[in-house]
Each structure stands twice: as structure tokens, then as C-alpha cells.
Motif scaffolding. Structure first.
Motif, PDB file in Angstrom:
ATOM      1  N   LEU A   1      -4.590  -8.910  -1.031  1.00 52.13           N
ATOM      2  CA  LEU A   1      -4.483  -7.823  -2.017  1.00 52.13           C
ATOM      3  C   LEU A   1      -5.206  -8.198  -3.311  1.00 52.13           C
ATOM      4  O   LEU A   1      -5.963  -7.400  -3.870  1.00 52.13           O
ATOM      5  N   THR A   2      -4.962  -9.424  -3.762  1.00 48.80           N
ATOM      6  CA  THR A   2      -5.594  -9.867  -5.017  1.00 48.80           C
ATOM      7  C   THR A   2      -7.108  -9.965  -4.845  1.00 48.80           C
ATOM      8  O   THR A   2      -7.865  -9.604  -5.760  1.00 48.80           O
ATOM      9  N   ALA A   3      -7.523 -10.443  -3.671  1.00 50.16           N
ATOM     10  CA  ALA A   3      -8.960 -10.607  -3.437  1.00 50.16           C
ATOM     11  C   ALA A   3      -9.688  -9.268  -3.449  1.00 50.16           C
ATOM     12  O   ALA A   3     -10.866  -9.209  -3.829  1.00 50.16           O
ATOM     13  N   ILE A   4      -9.008  -8.213  -3.057  1.00 49.42           N
ATOM     14  CA  ILE A   4      -9.640  -6.886  -3.115  1.00 49.42           C
ATOM     15  C   ILE A   4     -10.026  -6.575  -4.566  1.00 49.42           C
ATOM     16  O   ILE A   4     -11.059  -5.959  -4.838  1.00 49.42           O
TER      17      ILE A   4
ATOM     18  N   TRP B   1       0.823  -1.209   0.000  1.00 45.33           N
ATOM     19  CA  TRP B   1       0.000   0.000   0.000  1.00 45.33           C
ATOM     20  C   TRP B   1       0.858   1.262   0.000  1.00 45.33           C
ATOM     21  O   TRP B   1       0.388   2.348  -0.327  1.00 45.33           O
ATOM     22  N   ARG B   2       2.150   1.108   0.311  1.00 47.39           N
ATOM     23  CA  ARG B   2       2.994   2.271   0.574  1.00 47.39           C
ATOM     24  C   ARG B   2       3.112   3.226  -0.616  1.00 47.39           C
ATOM     25  O   ARG B   2       2.912   4.415  -0.473  1.00 47.39           O
TER      26      ARG B   2
ATOM     27  N   ALA C   1      -3.463  -0.644  -9.385  1.00 43.79           N
ATOM     28  CA  ALA C   1      -4.410  -1.721  -9.694  1.00 43.79           C
ATOM     29  C   ALA C   1      -5.730  -1.496  -8.957  1.00 43.79           C
ATOM     30  O   ALA C   1      -6.812  -1.737  -9.503  1.00 43.79           O
ATOM     31  N   PHE C   2      -5.616  -1.003  -7.732  1.00 40.74           N
ATOM     32  CA  PHE C   2      -6.821  -0.729  -6.942  1.00 40.74           C
ATOM     33  C   PHE C   2      -7.649   0.363  -7.617  1.00 40.74           C
ATOM     34  O   PHE C   2      -8.886   0.269  -7.709  1.00 40.74           O
ATOM     35  N   GLY C   3      -6.946   1.386  -8.104  1.00 39.58           N
ATOM     36  CA  GLY C   3      -7.627   2.480  -8.808  1.00 39.58           C
ATOM     37  C   GLY C   3      -8.348   1.961 -10.039  1.00 39.58           C
ATOM     38  O   GLY C   3      -9.505   2.339 -10.296  1.00 39.58           O
ATOM     39  N   LEU C   4      -7.695   1.070 -10.756  1.00 37.70           N
ATOM     40  CA  LEU C   4      -8.308   0.483 -11.949  1.00 37.70           C
ATOM     41  C   LEU C   4      -9.568  -0.300 -11.560  1.00 37.70           C
ATOM     42  O   LEU C   4     -10.609  -0.202 -12.225  1.00 37.70           O
TER      43      LEU C   4
ATOM     44  N   HIS D   1      -9.832  -9.057 -13.664  1.00 37.15           N
ATOM     45  CA  HIS D   1      -8.661  -9.931 -13.823  1.00 37.15           C
ATOM     46  C   HIS D   1      -7.493  -9.167 -14.436  1.00 37.15           C
ATOM     47  O   HIS D   1      -6.335  -9.424 -14.122  1.00 37.15           O
ATOM     48  N   ARG D   2      -7.810  -8.205 -15.297  1.00 37.62           N
ATOM     49  CA  ARG D   2      -6.726  -7.375 -15.861  1.00 37.62           C
ATOM     50  C   ARG D   2      -6.092  -6.523 -14.761  1.00 37.62           C
ATOM     51  O   ARG D   2      -4.877  -6.330 -14.733  1.00 37.62           O
ATOM     52  N   ALA D   3      -6.932  -6.019 -13.871  1.00 39.37           N
ATOM     53  CA  ALA D   3      -6.401  -5.250 -12.734  1.00 39.37           C
ATOM     54  C   ALA D   3      -5.519  -6.147 -11.860  1.00 39.37           C
ATOM     55  O   ALA D   3      -4.459  -5.719 -11.377  1.00 39.37           O
ATOM     56  N   ALA D   4      -5.965  -7.386 -11.692  1.00 39.33           N
ATOM     57  CA  ALA D   4      -5.168  -8.334 -10.887  1.00 39.33           C
ATOM     58  C   ALA D   4      -3.834  -8.610 -11.568  1.00 39.33           C
ATOM     59  O   ALA D   4      -2.797  -8.712 -10.897  1.00 39.33           O
ATOM     60  N   PHE D   5      -3.867  -8.711 -12.896  1.00 40.66           N
ATOM     61  CA  PHE D   5      -2.607  -8.929 -13.620  1.00 40.66           C
ATOM     62  C   PHE D   5      -1.667  -7.739 -13.423  1.00 40.66           C
ATOM     63  O   PHE D   5      -0.454  -7.911 -13.240  1.00 40.66           O
TER      64      PHE D   5
END
Lengths: 296, 308
Positions: free
Chosen positions: A141-144, A36-37, A45-48, A93-97
């Protein structure tokens, strides 16, 4: 810097220590904190994922009553709302990638490169604590991205139901999203983490994972289109998409689409995960004692 | 503190430790030996990281079965870099303390204290990646100290340090037993460092412990005597002849200097005897000093001795 020795009223620590079995949680928390830093690690990725959620949520709200097609003899109507969630999942899934490129695919190689294994294993951290801690932190993180986002959409879909009957009929979408989210979380956590354990340089680990996912995946998909459909299951997004199709029973538009057998898709993902776990376990066990006693 | 009994470790055909029996005690113990002597393997055994034959106990805990408990009570300062990129010194040390089982708040407090002790107080919020070699060594020492260990393994702690930083690091190490109540095992190739801070030494060679004891015992091992360096106004040869007659071994270095040592089964030569002999033969003594064998010389001598 002075040569003065300071003590600050030092007293020996006599309190209780956390049990060894709880050390993996420290690693989980550390993984979350470091991810998160900086803005480019997880926040991108979170923003996406947030943007995907807003767009998909908006589409759900605005066009939930639009029919995209009828199935079978016409007894089941599929609305646009039914199609939005599986479509959105491919974007999650693209965000996860993206997150695998910024975090997951270089974790173990980065630790190898920086000598961090000595920091862990000269203490009472066991290999399984390390693996569990890394898997746990990265899975959260991925699950988010792959679980929480789609679940939010599913909740919105239920909230948009106009009658109790529709609500009851739509309720299974929650379970389907949860299953898909769990599968995607496992795949996008374990497989890139396995790749990160393949080589000892984080940049190479990243390159190998990106090449496998993008280049080899595309080649497998192409081979699936022109030769054997089963080969396309080597492309992780295609395999996940096949399971999505099976669960939601929705055919959404895509440029290239191989008709992968469902069993092949599941087998491909399972093999990827098992092999990745094997590589991860092997690497961690083999480097456990490497950093201790470096002077010969 | 460390008791080894029949400690043996093989890697295939290679014997890394050849059935060691030793009791290792002391406040600051120098672990010495040429490359391949078995020091690394011994450290790994003591930390419970690898399996072995025989037994090894560290502060009463068997390393074979209680490795994790030992590692909670032992600090390890590695020779090579072991940092996490992007972390500041205080974050790194707090994380290290938590990995050793300390609660979060306590870990953070101890991280500040350990860094303060190691002299990193003013830069502890900066990323470790940006530190100089000297500061990195200090952070490595702090992370080894942070969970309050009873025993510290320091692996080449002065490697790559410029003379002043090396002096400061050795001073920190020398002060540790008194200030932190911990014993230290110092693994190093720099024998002057051992001479400066250690009170005990363990010399290993080809998987065996060739010597374990105090530095004084190491130096006096060959003759059992302390050598004296004597300066005289003149006629060193006359005094030498008189001392040889008294049962000493003498070497005339120059007309005004000689070295004296006791011979086995002869009366001990000390300053009183030298002064009395000099007075008797009319030689004026201008200086007398204990002439001790260096650790380096003793180390080489021990390695050259035939294996039992």
C-alpha cells in the motif's frame, strides 16, 4: 434466528491445505482488501498521490526545458524537470503519512483491541507469518504512494527526453527514484507499524504516532536549526529529504531547512526502522498466547 | 485422543501444571476446575503455543513439536471477543479458514456452511460488530468449525447468553460430534452445561488432574453405587428398616419418601430388591427413581478429596 441445525450436505474436507509457510500471503491479501474497502482508509491517500502525479506530470510536460539553476562551474545545467521529481517526492511522503494515519499506525493496536490475535494464533499462524503478512500488505500500500507514483514521474521524465543522449544522461533518475521509493516505503511502513504495537488502544497508538511525527518531528527540526543540525534527523521527513537532496543533487526551496549530515540522516532512519521492528516483534511474541484459555 | 505424560509447566516459581499423566477420551469432554487450576495452561500446551516438560499428544500428534499441525486440526472458540472490526461474519469465517490452510474457494464455501450450521444464515453479510451477544457466540463457534477440525476447544461458549440462546448453543454443541464427526473439549464454569452436554469430564485443581472419566464414573466414584429415591403410600420407616436389614443405607426423608443406596461390600440395591422388600413388609411403593449426584456436587466432592 431459529434453533434449527442445518448441515447443507456436510462432508469432511479431505483436500490439501496450504503449507504454514504460505499463511503470510493470506494476511497480505486481507490487509490489501480491508485497506481498499472504505474511501477514507487508503483511497484518500491514493487520491492525493494521483493528484500529485497529475500536477507534477503536468509541470514536467509544460516546463521541462526551464532552467532552475546551474551547478558548479556551469557545466551541469539543472532543468525544472530535474527538480520536479524530488519536490514531488516530499508530497508523496505526505500522502504516505496520511495513509499511516488511516491504516498503518493503528494496525497492531486494533488487532490487540479486537482480540484478533486469538483468531490468528489459535490457528497455525506463527508470529513471523503475522509480522510478514502485515509488513507485506502495508508495504504494498505504501509503495503505491511512495514508489509507484515517483516511478511514474521518472518514466514520464524519460519520455520527455528529446534525444538519445539526454535519455541516457537522465536514465539514472530511475534508479534514484527506486532507491528513494524503497527507503520511504520501508520508513512509512515499519515505523508507524512499530508505533501501532506500542500501546493496546488504536486511538492512543494513532495519537502517539501523530504526535511523534508532527510535534516531536517539528521540535527536532527546530532544534536542528538553532543548535545541532544532526538533531533534525529525528524528523523523519527531514531525514528523507536529506537523502533525496544527496541523490538528486538539487536544492529546492523550503522554508526551514537544517543541514543534516547524510550519514546522520541514514543512521536516524535505520535506527527508527530497527527499533520499530523490535517493538513489533516483542509485542507479537508477547501476546501470542494471551487470548487462549481466557477462562482461567 | 489426548494423552498426557508427565506434562509439567512452570512460570518461574509458580507451578501451572504439576506433571500430569492422563488419557482424555470422549465425544464431549467437560474441562472443569477453579480459577488457577491450570486449564488455560493445559489448552496452550495442547495447542503447542507454549513449551512444556513431559509429553502431550493430540490425536496422535505431539504438541511439543507439531503445534502448527495440531492447530490446523483443532478448532478454538475463545471466551473473549476475537473479531476483526468491519468484517462480516462470512468474511471473518472465510478468512479464518484460509488462515488454517484451506484454499480460497473452499474457505468461502465452508464459511457459508459453518455459519448456516451455527444459525447465522440470515445475517451473515452484516458486520460482526453490529451483532448481539448470542449471534457473536454463534459466529465464534462457526469460525472454530470452519476449517473442519477433528477436535474443538470451546471456552465458556454460553457466557453471557440469555436462557433461550444458551439452550440453542448447547443444542448445537451436543449435535456436533454426530453431525461433524469432531470431539469437543468444553472448558466452562457452568457445571449444569457440563451435565447437559458432556459425556466425559476432566477435573483439574492446582495443576493436577483430579479426575478424568465419564460423568457416570464421576458420580459413582465415592460409593460405587447408584442411589434410589423411593416414594411410598405410608410407613417409609418400615421399608427403610427392611432395606437396612438387606444391607442398604437408607435415609427417611418423610413418612412417604426415602433415599436408598448400596453399602460397600453389600448386595447391590436395585428396583427389584426394593419391590420385593416392600411387598414382604406390606408397604405400597408409588414411585422409584434413580437419584444421581449432580456434576456440581461431584465436582465439589472431588475437589474436597485429599490429593494423592
Amino acid at each position: 434466528m431459529s434453533g434449527t441445525i442445518h448441515d447443507l450436505g456436510y462432508q469432511r474436507y479431505t483436500g490439501a491445505r496450504r503449507p504454514t509457510s504460505a499463511r503470510w500471503r493470506v494476511i497480505v491479501r486481507h490487509q490489501l482488501t480491508t485497506a481498499w474497502r472504505t474511501w477514507w482508509r487508503f483511497k484518500s491517500a491514493f487520491g492525493l498521490a494521483v493528484i500529485i502525479s497529475f500536477i507534477a506530470g503536468g509541470l514536467l510536460y509544460l516546463a521541462s526545458d526551464k532552467l532552475i539553476r546551474s551547478l558548479g562551474s556551469g557545466s551541469i545545467a539543472v532543468t525544472f524537470a530535474d527538480g520536479v521529481i524530488p519536490m514531488a517526492m516530499t508530497w508523496y511522503h505526505r500522502a504516505a503519512f496520511l495513509a499511516t494515519l488511516t491504516i498503518t499506525a493503528s494496525v497492531v493496536a486494533g488487532d490487540l483491541q479486537s482480540g484478533a490475535f486469538t483468531l490468528y494464533f489459535a490457528r497455525s499462524v506463527r508470529p513471523r507469518d503475522y509480522v510478514l503478512g502485515k509488513l507485506g500488505g502495508l508495504a504494498i500500500l505504501t509503495a503505491i504512494l511512495t514508489f509507484a507514483g515517483p516511478l511514474l514521474l521518472a518514466g514520464l521524465r524519460l519520455g520527455l527526453c528529446e534525444s538519445t543522449e539526454e535519455l541516457v544522461a537522465t536514465l539514472p533518475v530511475l534508479g534514484k527514484v527506486a532507491i528513494l521509493g524503497a527507503i520511504a516505503t520501508i520508513v512509512y511502513t515499519v515505523v508507524p507499524l512499530g508505533f501501532s504495537a506500542l500501546v493496546t488502544d488504536r486511538r492512543y497508538a494513532l495519537a502517539v504516532w501523530a504526535a511523534y511525527y508532527l510535534v516531536l518531528g517539528s521540535m527536532a527540526l527546530l532544534a536542528g536549526l538553532v543548535a545541532n543540525h544532526g538533531l533534525a534527523a529525528l524528523d523523519l521527513p527531514s531525514a528523507l529529504e536529506r537523502i533525496t537532496l544527496a541523490l538528486f543533487d538539487v536544492q529546492f526551496v523550503r522554508g526551514k531547512h537544517a543541514d543534516i549530515p547524510l550519514a546522520t540522516a541514514i543512521a536516524s532512519l535505520s535506527i527508527h526502522v530497527v527499533v520499530a521492528l523490535g517493538i513489533l516483534g516483542w509485542r507479537v511474541r508477547s501476546v501470542r498466547t494471551g487470548g487462549v484459555g481466557g477462562s482461567g | 485422543m489426548i494423552v498426557l505424560s508427565g506434562l509439567a509447566k512452570r512460570y518461574g516459581e509458580v507451578i501451572a501444571l504439576a506433571g500430569i499423566d492422563a488419557t482424555i477420551e470422549g465425544q464431549i469432554i467437560g474441562l472443569l476446575g477453579p480459577n488457577g487450576a491450570g486449564k488455560s495452561t493445559l489448552l496452550k500446551c495442547l495447542l503447542g503455543l507454549i513449551s512444556f516438560e513431559g509429553s502431550a499428544t493430540v490425536n496422535g500428534l505431539p504438541a511439543g513439536t507439531h503445534g502448527a499441525a495440531i492447530r490446523d486440526r483443532v478448532g478454538y472458540m475463545p471466551e473473549h471477543e476475537s473479531f476483526l472490526p468491519g468484517m462480516s461474519a462470512v468474511e471473518l469465517c472465510a478468512y479464518a479458514a484460509e488462515l488454517s490452510g484451506l484454499p480460497r474457494v473452499e474457505a468461502m464455501q465452508r464459511a457459508h456452511a459453518a455459519l448456516y450450521y451455527a444459525g447465522v444464515e440470515d445475517k451473515r453479510y452484516q458486520p460482526v460488530d453490529s451483532y448481539s451477544t448470542g449471534l457473536r457466540q454463534r459466529v465464534k463457534l462457526a469460525q472454530a468449525l470452519v476449517h473442519d477440525p477433528e477436535l474443538l476447544f470451546l471456552d465458556e461458549p454460553t457466557n453471557g447468553l440469555e436462557p433461550r440462546a444458551r439452550d440453542e448453543m448447547l443444542e448445537l454443541i451436543r449435535e456436533l460430534p454426530a453431525r461433524r464427526g469432531c470431539a469437543i473439549v468444553l472448558s466452562t464454569h457452568l457445571l449444569p452445561d457440563v451435565e447437559r452436554v458432556c459425556d466425559h469430564a476432566v477435573i483439574m485443581d492446582r495443576g493436577r488432574v483430579r479426575f478424568a472419566g465419564t460423568l457416570d464414573e464421576l458420580r459413582a466414584r465415592e460409593t460405587g453405587a447408584v442411589e434410589l429415591a423411593i416414594e411410598v403410600r405410608a410407613e417409609a420407616a418400615t421399608l427403610a428398616a427392611a432395606l437396612v436389614a438387606a444391607g442398604a443405607s437408607c435415609e427417611v426423608v418423610s413418612p412417604v419418601a426415602l433415599h436408598v443406596a448400596s453399602l460397600p461390600d453389600s448386595p447391590k440395591i436395585d428396583a427389584h430388591l426394593v419391590f420385593a422388600t416392600a411387598k414382604a413388609c406390606g408397604v405400597q411403593v408409588r414411585g422409584i427413581a434413580s437419584r444421581r449426584e449432580t456434576v456440581e456436587a461431584a465436582f465439589l466432592r472431588v475437589l474436597a478429596e485429599p490429593t494423592a
